[in-house]
Design a protein around this motif. Structure first.
Motif, PDB file in Angstrom:
ATOM      1  N   THR A   1      88.147 -36.351 -66.705  1.00  0.00           N
ATOM      2  CA  THR A   1      88.781 -35.599 -65.604  1.00  0.00           C
ATOM      3  C   THR A   1      88.006 -34.323 -65.307  1.00  0.00           C
ATOM      4  O   THR A   1      87.781 -33.976 -64.140  1.00  0.00           O
ATOM      5  N   ALA A   2      87.577 -33.625 -66.345  1.00  0.00           N
ATOM      6  CA  ALA A   2      86.830 -32.375 -66.167  1.00  0.00           C
ATOM      7  C   ALA A   2      85.519 -32.622 -65.434  1.00  0.00           C
ATOM      8  O   ALA A   2      85.146 -31.868 -64.520  1.00  0.00           O
ATOM      9  N   ILE A   3      84.817 -33.675 -65.813  1.00  0.00           N
ATOM     10  CA  ILE A   3      83.537 -33.989 -65.158  1.00  0.00           C
ATOM     11  C   ILE A   3      83.757 -34.283 -63.676  1.00  0.00           C
ATOM     12  O   ILE A   3      82.984 -33.834 -62.818  1.00  0.00           O
ATOM     13  N   ARG A   4      84.796 -35.018 -63.360  1.00  0.00           N
ATOM     14  CA  ARG A   4      85.085 -35.315 -61.949  1.00  0.00           C
ATOM     15  C   ARG A   4      85.451 -34.042 -61.180  1.00  0.00           C
ATOM     16  O   ARG A   4      85.088 -33.890 -60.008  1.00  0.00           O
ATOM     17  N   ASN A   5      86.129 -33.132 -61.849  1.00  0.00           N
ATOM     18  CA  ASN A   5      86.423 -31.841 -61.210  1.00  0.00           C
ATOM     19  C   ASN A   5      85.139 -31.054 -60.963  1.00  0.00           C
ATOM     20  O   ASN A   5      84.982 -30.413 -59.920  1.00  0.00           O
ATOM     21  N   PHE A   6      84.219 -31.090 -61.925  1.00  0.00           N
ATOM     22  CA  PHE A   6      82.938 -30.404 -61.753  1.00  0.00           C
ATOM     23  C   PHE A   6      82.175 -30.973 -60.556  1.00  0.00           C
ATOM     24  O   PHE A   6      81.557 -30.228 -59.787  1.00  0.00           O
ATOM     25  N   ILE A   7      82.225 -32.289 -60.415  1.00  0.00           N
ATOM     26  CA  ILE A   7      81.545 -32.933 -59.287  1.00  0.00           C
ATOM     27  C   ILE A   7      82.150 -32.462 -57.968  1.00  0.00           C
ATOM     28  O   ILE A   7      81.430 -32.139 -57.015  1.00  0.00           O
ATOM     29  N   GLN A   8      83.479 -32.410 -57.893  1.00  0.00           N
ATOM     30  CA  GLN A   8      84.165 -31.953 -56.679  1.00  0.00           C
ATOM     31  C   GLN A   8      83.832 -30.500 -56.377  1.00  0.00           C
ATOM     32  O   GLN A   8      83.725 -30.099 -55.217  1.00  0.00           O
TER      33      GLN A   8
ATOM     34  N   THR B   1      80.841 -43.624 -76.758  1.00  0.00           N
ATOM     35  CA  THR B   1      80.959 -44.644 -75.711  1.00  0.00           C
ATOM     36  C   THR B   1      81.981 -44.269 -74.635  1.00  0.00           C
ATOM     37  O   THR B   1      82.780 -43.353 -74.804  1.00  0.00           O
ATOM     38  N   GLY B   2      81.910 -45.007 -73.505  1.00  0.00           N
ATOM     39  CA  GLY B   2      82.901 -44.846 -72.447  1.00  0.00           C
ATOM     40  C   GLY B   2      82.530 -43.868 -71.351  1.00  0.00           C
ATOM     41  O   GLY B   2      83.405 -43.388 -70.620  1.00  0.00           O
ATOM     42  N   TRP B   3      81.221 -43.612 -71.182  1.00  0.00           N
ATOM     43  CA  TRP B   3      80.786 -42.588 -70.235  1.00  0.00           C
ATOM     44  C   TRP B   3      80.083 -43.135 -68.990  1.00  0.00           C
ATOM     45  O   TRP B   3      79.813 -42.367 -68.062  1.00  0.00           O
ATOM     46  N   ASP B   4      79.776 -44.400 -68.952  1.00  0.00           N
ATOM     47  CA  ASP B   4      78.945 -44.945 -67.876  1.00  0.00           C
ATOM     48  C   ASP B   4      79.483 -44.636 -66.473  1.00  0.00           C
ATOM     49  O   ASP B   4      78.735 -44.165 -65.606  1.00  0.00           O
ATOM     50  N   THR B   5      80.757 -44.902 -66.249  1.00  0.00           N
ATOM     51  CA  THR B   5      81.313 -44.765 -64.895  1.00  0.00           C
ATOM     52  C   THR B   5      81.258 -43.334 -64.388  1.00  0.00           C
ATOM     53  O   THR B   5      80.758 -43.065 -63.288  1.00  0.00           O
ATOM     54  N   VAL B   6      81.761 -42.396 -65.179  1.00  0.00           N
ATOM     55  CA  VAL B   6      81.842 -41.015 -64.701  1.00  0.00           C
ATOM     56  C   VAL B   6      80.456 -40.380 -64.591  1.00  0.00           C
ATOM     57  O   VAL B   6      80.193 -39.573 -63.679  1.00  0.00           O
TER      58      VAL B   6
ATOM     59  N   LYS C   1      77.762 -42.013 -63.843  1.00  0.00           N
ATOM     60  CA  LYS C   1      77.183 -42.598 -62.630  1.00  0.00           C
ATOM     61  C   LYS C   1      77.639 -41.799 -61.408  1.00  0.00           C
ATOM     62  O   LYS C   1      76.867 -41.561 -60.466  1.00  0.00           O
ATOM     63  N   GLU C   2      78.881 -41.329 -61.427  1.00  0.00           N
ATOM     64  CA  GLU C   2      79.395 -40.512 -60.332  1.00  0.00           C
ATOM     65  C   GLU C   2      78.632 -39.189 -60.245  1.00  0.00           C
ATOM     66  O   GLU C   2      78.303 -38.715 -59.150  1.00  0.00           O
ATOM     67  N   ALA C   3      78.336 -38.606 -61.400  1.00  0.00           N
ATOM     68  CA  ALA C   3      77.579 -37.355 -61.418  1.00  0.00           C
ATOM     69  C   ALA C   3      76.152 -37.579 -60.924  1.00  0.00           C
ATOM     70  O   ALA C   3      75.603 -36.774 -60.159  1.00  0.00           O
ATOM     71  N   LYS C   4      75.556 -38.695 -61.340  1.00  0.00           N
ATOM     72  CA  LYS C   4      74.192 -39.019 -60.898  1.00  0.00           C
ATOM     73  C   LYS C   4      74.155 -39.217 -59.389  1.00  0.00           C
ATOM     74  O   LYS C   4      73.249 -38.722 -58.710  1.00  0.00           O
ATOM     75  N   ASP C   5      75.137 -39.938 -58.849  1.00  0.00           N
ATOM     76  CA  ASP C   5      75.195 -40.166 -57.408  1.00  0.00           C
ATOM     77  C   ASP C   5      75.370 -38.857 -56.640  1.00  0.00           C
ATOM     78  O   ASP C   5      74.927 -38.744 -55.488  1.00  0.00           O
ATOM     79  N   ALA C   6      76.013 -37.878 -57.276  1.00  0.00           N
ATOM     80  CA  ALA C   6      76.214 -36.571 -56.644  1.00  0.00           C
ATOM     81  C   ALA C   6      74.986 -35.672 -56.794  1.00  0.00           C
ATOM     82  O   ALA C   6      74.951 -34.563 -56.251  1.00  0.00           O
ATOM     83  N   GLY C   7      73.987 -36.154 -57.547  1.00  0.00           N
ATOM     84  CA  GLY C   7      72.756 -35.383 -57.720  1.00  0.00           C
ATOM     85  C   GLY C   7      72.882 -34.223 -58.686  1.00  0.00           C
ATOM     86  O   GLY C   7      72.133 -33.247 -58.601  1.00  0.00           O
ATOM     87  N   ILE C   8      73.828 -34.312 -59.634  1.00  0.00           N
ATOM     88  CA  ILE C   8      74.047 -33.218 -60.585  1.00  0.00           C
ATOM     89  C   ILE C   8      73.473 -33.607 -61.951  1.00  0.00           C
ATOM     90  O   ILE C   8      73.921 -34.593 -62.555  1.00  0.00           O
TER      91      ILE C   8
END
Length: 341
Positions: A96-103, A117-122, A124-131
């Motif tokens: 949740t914190a990582i997604r907030n950072f992206i926003q 483990t368990g980090w691939d999805t979130v 990937k969201e950060a990578k797509d955001a260029g962070i």
């Protein structure tokens, strides 16, 4: 006279209108449309570099020192805005914190992961955001290494091997070693590496017996609780191998409460990890026989990585910290006094 008054009134109104128009134009120029609205949730950062840091929690003295290092490094005086999040030992909180950072459109994300483990999805969201994502302390296990920029921390398997080597050299007179193993948070890199080191040592030394292996969750209270139980279940314990100082403190309290002596010249040899100032004080007193260092001062190391990225350089993918270990027979007060954590 009436004509003169009319002219003067008209001129006054024209001048007032021009002044108002000029003020409005200046106001528009002072508030450009491309302001940092995207970072509004994190506050007005201006020209500062915004860093979002998701910390595991505050389960140990080591973790407290790690957090302090980050906060002391990423200050406004140093040109940073730090958005800090305490995950309270829960991976879902970190996601949740990582997604907030992206926003919030932070410039960099720093993650001290609860588990591997368990980090691939979130991510990937950060990578797509260029962070860029910088991992500290514990390692992560992802399907694509490009999901994180780099990692900085300790070689936990090497730490375990270091402790095992000391046991081989210093407890070789004992034909049998009955070992109790207090593990850290299951699935964390420190737990995995230090456990692998001990298990390899047990396998390589026929006289070593692992009589119990249980998590103390890296906390003093849980370490004491588990050790109290294991002392009641096992008549013979020669060594307690604690995967951090706080669990060692709890184990020592349990040993002493059971009427036994822990540490140097005692009934039970105590092995610990982290080498915090409190841990080294216990080592100097002889309550911990051997303490393997795990340096938590990652703030300056992460800042160095950020500076490399800003300069267009490619930082080292995996950066291991140089560490040492301390023996109760040789440690000095000067070592403890020089300790920053």
């Amino acid at each position: 006279m009436k004509k003169l008054l009319s002219v003067l009134l008209a001129m006054t109104m024209a001048l007032s209108f021009a002044a108002c128009s000029g003020s409005a134009a200046n106001s528009s120029a002072a508030a450009p449309a491309n302001s940092t609205a995207g970072k509004a949730a994190g506050g007005d950062s201006g020209d500062m570099t915004v860093v979002g840091f998701s910390q595991v929690g505050a389960e140990s003295d080591w973790r407290t020192a790690n957090t302090a290092s980050m906060k002391e490094t990423f200050t406004e005086a140093n040109g940073y805005k730090l958005i800090f999040d305490d995950a309270q030992q829960k991976q879902e909180n970190q996601i949740t914190a990582i997604r907030n950072f992206i926003q919030q459109e932070v410039d960099y994300i720093v993650l001290a992961p609860v588990t591997e483990t368990g980090w691939d999805t979130v991510l990937k969201e950060a990578k797509d955001a260029g962070i860029p994502v910088i991992i500290v302390d514990r390692m992560i296990d992802v399907s694509d290494d490009s999901l994180f920029t780099c990692w900085v921390g300790s070689d936990f398997r090497k730490e375990g091997d270091t402790a095992v080597k000391w046991m081989q050299d210093n407890l070789k007179d004992k034909k049998e070693l009955h070992i109790v193993h207090l593990q850290g948070t299951i699935g964390s890199s420190a737990q995995i590496g230090r456990t692998e080191g001990l298990e390899a040592g047990v396998k390589a030394n026929p006289g070593w017996k692992l009589v119990a292996q249980q998590t103390g969750e890296f906390t003093q209270a849980k370490g004491q609780e588990v050790m109290e139980s294991l002392l009641k279940q096992n008549d013979k314990i020669d060594v307690v191998y604690c995967e951090n100082d706080n669990m060692a403190f709890g184990a020592i309290d349990a040993i002493e409460a059971a009427g036994k002596k822990a540490g140097k010249g005692g009934d039970i040899t105590v092995i610990s990890f982290d080498s915090t100032k409190a841990g080294l004080e216990a080592t100097l007193k002889g309550k911990i026989n051997y303490n393997v260092e795990c340096n938590p001062l990652h703030g300056p190391r992460v800042e160095s990585i950020i500076k490399e990225l800003k300069a267009g350089k490619t930082p080292q993918k995996l950066a291991y910290v140089d560490e040492t270990a301390f023996d109760a027979n040789t440690i000095t007060q000067a070592v403890i006094d020089a300790r920053a954590y």
